[in-house]
Motif scaffolding. Structure first.
Motif, PDB file in Angstrom:
ATOM      1  N   PRO A 302       0.805  -1.234   0.000  1.00 48.53           N
ATOM      2  CA  PRO A 302       0.000   0.000   0.000  1.00 48.53           C
ATOM      3  C   PRO A 302       0.833   1.277   0.000  1.00 48.53           C
ATOM      4  O   PRO A 302       0.421   2.287  -0.578  1.00 48.53           O
ATOM      5  N   ILE A 303       2.000   1.252   0.632  1.00 47.13           N
ATOM      6  CA  ILE A 303       2.827   2.470   0.689  1.00 47.13           C
ATOM      7  C   ILE A 303       3.424   2.769  -0.682  1.00 47.13           C
ATOM      8  O   ILE A 303       3.327   3.895  -1.189  1.00 47.13           O
ATOM      9  N   LEU A 304       4.045   1.765  -1.312  1.00 45.23           N
ATOM     10  CA  LEU A 304       4.634   1.976  -2.637  1.00 45.23           C
ATOM     11  C   LEU A 304       3.558   2.397  -3.641  1.00 45.23           C
ATOM     12  O   LEU A 304       3.752   3.330  -4.424  1.00 45.23           O
ATOM     13  N   PHE A 338       1.668   9.798  14.389  1.00 47.11           N
ATOM     14  CA  PHE A 338       1.482   9.251  13.040  1.00 47.11           C
ATOM     15  C   PHE A 338       1.505   7.720  13.086  1.00 47.11           C
ATOM     16  O   PHE A 338       0.704   7.056  12.427  1.00 47.11           O
ATOM     17  N   GLU A 339       2.439   7.160  13.872  1.00 47.71           N
ATOM     18  CA  GLU A 339       2.506   5.699  14.008  1.00 47.71           C
ATOM     19  C   GLU A 339       1.202   5.144  14.567  1.00 47.71           C
ATOM     20  O   GLU A 339       0.648   4.174  14.039  1.00 47.71           O
ATOM     21  N   TYR A 348       5.639   9.256   5.542  1.00 45.21           N
ATOM     22  CA  TYR A 348       4.580  10.262   5.492  1.00 45.21           C
ATOM     23  C   TYR A 348       4.800  11.473   6.402  1.00 45.21           C
ATOM     24  O   TYR A 348       3.910  12.289   6.543  1.00 45.21           O
ATOM     25  N   LEU A 349       5.975  11.568   7.005  1.00 44.45           N
ATOM     26  CA  LEU A 349       6.294  12.723   7.842  1.00 44.45           C
ATOM     27  C   LEU A 349       7.767  13.053   7.601  1.00 44.45           C
ATOM     28  O   LEU A 349       8.651  12.409   8.154  1.00 44.45           O
ATOM     29  N   PHE A 407       3.766  16.355   4.742  1.00 39.49           N
ATOM     30  CA  PHE A 407       2.855  15.315   5.235  1.00 39.49           C
ATOM     31  C   PHE A 407       1.639  15.226   4.299  1.00 39.49           C
ATOM     32  O   PHE A 407       1.337  16.181   3.574  1.00 39.49           O
ATOM     33  N   PRO A 408       0.927  14.079   4.304  1.00 39.56           N
ATOM     34  CA  PRO A 408      -0.256  13.925   3.444  1.00 39.56           C
ATOM     35  C   PRO A 408      -1.504  14.506   4.112  1.00 39.56           C
ATOM     36  O   PRO A 408      -2.096  13.883   4.988  1.00 39.56           O
TER      37      PRO A 408
END
Length: 435
Positions: A302-304, A338-339, A348-349, A407-408
């Motif tokens: 999902p991250i890639l 975030f974690e 993402y940060l 950040f998103p």
């Protein structure tokens, strides 16, 4: 006639939006432009991810390299017959100018950081290796490729030759400032280059500027200052660079975890293992990288997948001003939040810092010391630029640094309102004040 002296039957010209025409009469230069390694530069953008901010910034390192060659050609034309200028160095200067960026990879600087590469080292390998460029240079003289590599590497014995393409006022900077300003559509990068070229004079170890041209040089220095902060360090371009870097990091991490890619990343394998051959390096250009990004958008990870979708479709990270040196506690708290909220802070940060030193005077012993710009006074005495110019003195030796936290925003907004971390994240990012 020796190959090094051979001229084309008819001068060739490239129509150029910055210099109007790029003139080629030397057979060696014409052959180098046709070499596969030089043609590859058409597939490497000059400004990396900046096209996502300035839609006109689609120009390539091929454009820029021709421009640097043309500026050096004009400088040398003006140097003809002058004391301290050795005309035997002419072809060496032209070849070094043309080939100075030969080793740049796709999305140059981001790519280099992730895979711990050095484009200058690859420039040297291309010039000295089993390449078309090397074979052409060898026809001039067996030792000629090494001389060209030494000029670009700033180790050549004649410092005057080096200063033409690597100093605080050189052909490289004079081209990219004007070219990047033209293609991004901004007005900052314009200065009177023709005036500067007319007042350049060769000395034993450097190019100097007649004092009557000081105001044109001031304009050049300020153009560079403005271009760095308005274009090169633009926060939106930096956001795209952050995502690009994180894609490459994620792909490398997955490979090292024995992840099975839907599309085997053949072109990246040696980069992932840190054993990059010259052949592998030359095979990878931006069209190949973007193809993989499109394919990876459909990966199971999902991250890639998310990062590739973001880059491909320009769904970039938002940013705030954030100095990690002064806000370390906030940074650590955000990382933890975030974690807990399911957003991997490694991807993402991201804190990104940019800094620039627009002009520096000579300070012996300092790391990365720069030879300053010298003015040639009417009495033939040399004066360092910042000692004569109030404008340049005001920014000399002053390093400016800018920090941003990326950040998103869409991920943060999508967190459920009853999620305990959401309110605190919004407070720390300053988002709660916007509501």
């Amino acid at each position: 006639m020796a190959y090094k002296d051979e001229q084309l039957n008819e001068e060739k010209v490239f129509k150029d939006p910055v210099h109007r025409y790029v003139h080629v009469k030397d057979r060696v230069i014409w052959d180098l432009i046709s070499a596969a390694e030089f043609q590859r530069l058409r597939r490497i953008k000059q400004l990396g991810t900046s096209y996502l901010t300035f839609h006109g910034a689609e120009h390539s390192r091929f454009n820029h390299s021709l421009g640097v060659y043309e500026i050096v050609r004009r400088i040398l034309f003006n140097f003809e017959g002058r004391e301290h200028w050795n005309k035997e160095q002419r072809l060496l200067c032209l070849c070094a100018a043309l080939l100075h960026d030969l080793g740049h990879g796709p999305f140059s600087h981001s790519f280099e950081k992730v895979f711990k590469l050095d484009h200058e080292e690859f420039t040297r390998k291309i010039i000295l290796g089993n390449t078309e460029v090397n074979h052409i240079l060898q026809r001039v003289d067996k030792g000629f490729p090494q001389k060209v590599a030494d000029v670009i590497n700033k180790t050549y014995e004649d410092k005057l030759v080096i200063s033409l393409i690597s100093s605080q006022i050189d052909a490289d900077r004079m081209d990219y400032l004007q070219r990047d300003a033209y293609f991004t559509g901004v007005s900052y990068g314009h200065f009177d280059m023709e005036r500067i070229l007319r007042v350049m004079r060769p000395l034993e170890d450097q190019v100097v500027i007649k004092s009557s041209g000081m105001h044109a040089v001031e304009d050049y220095i300020m153009s560079r200052y403005q271009m760095y902060w308005q274009v090169y360090f633009h926060p939106v371009s930096r956001s795209a660079e952050v995502i690009l870097s994180k894609i490459l990091h994620r792909a490398k991490d997955l490979y090292q975890q024995d992840y099975t890619f839907s599309l085997k990343p053949t072109h990246f394998l040696s980069f992932f293992t840190g054993d990059v051959s010259l052949e592998d390096y030359l095979r990878l250009d931006e069209s190949i990288v973007l193809y993989y990004f499109q394919m990876w958008a459909d990966e199971a990870d999902p991250i890639l997948s998310d990062l590739c979708v973001r880059f491909t479709n320009r769904k970039l990270f938002k940013y705030i001003e954030f100095n990690p040196n002064l806000q370390m506690e906030e940074w650590m708290e955000l990382y933890s939040l975030f974690e807990k909220a399911g957003m991997d802070p490694e991807y993402y940060l991201v804190v990104d810092s940019s800094s620039d030193l627009p002009y520096d005077f000579y300070r012996p012993g300092e790391e990365g010391e720069r030879l300053p710009i010298h003015l040639l006074m009417p009495n033939q005495e040399l004066k360092e630029l910042s000692r004569q110019s109030d404008i340049v003195e005001s920014i000399s030796g002053k390093k400016r640094t800018d920090h941003k936290l990326y950040f998103p925003m869409d991920f943060v907004e999508a967190l459920p309102d009853d999620e305990p971390e959401k309110a605190r994240i919004e407070t720390l990012l300053g988002l709660s004040q916007e509501k």
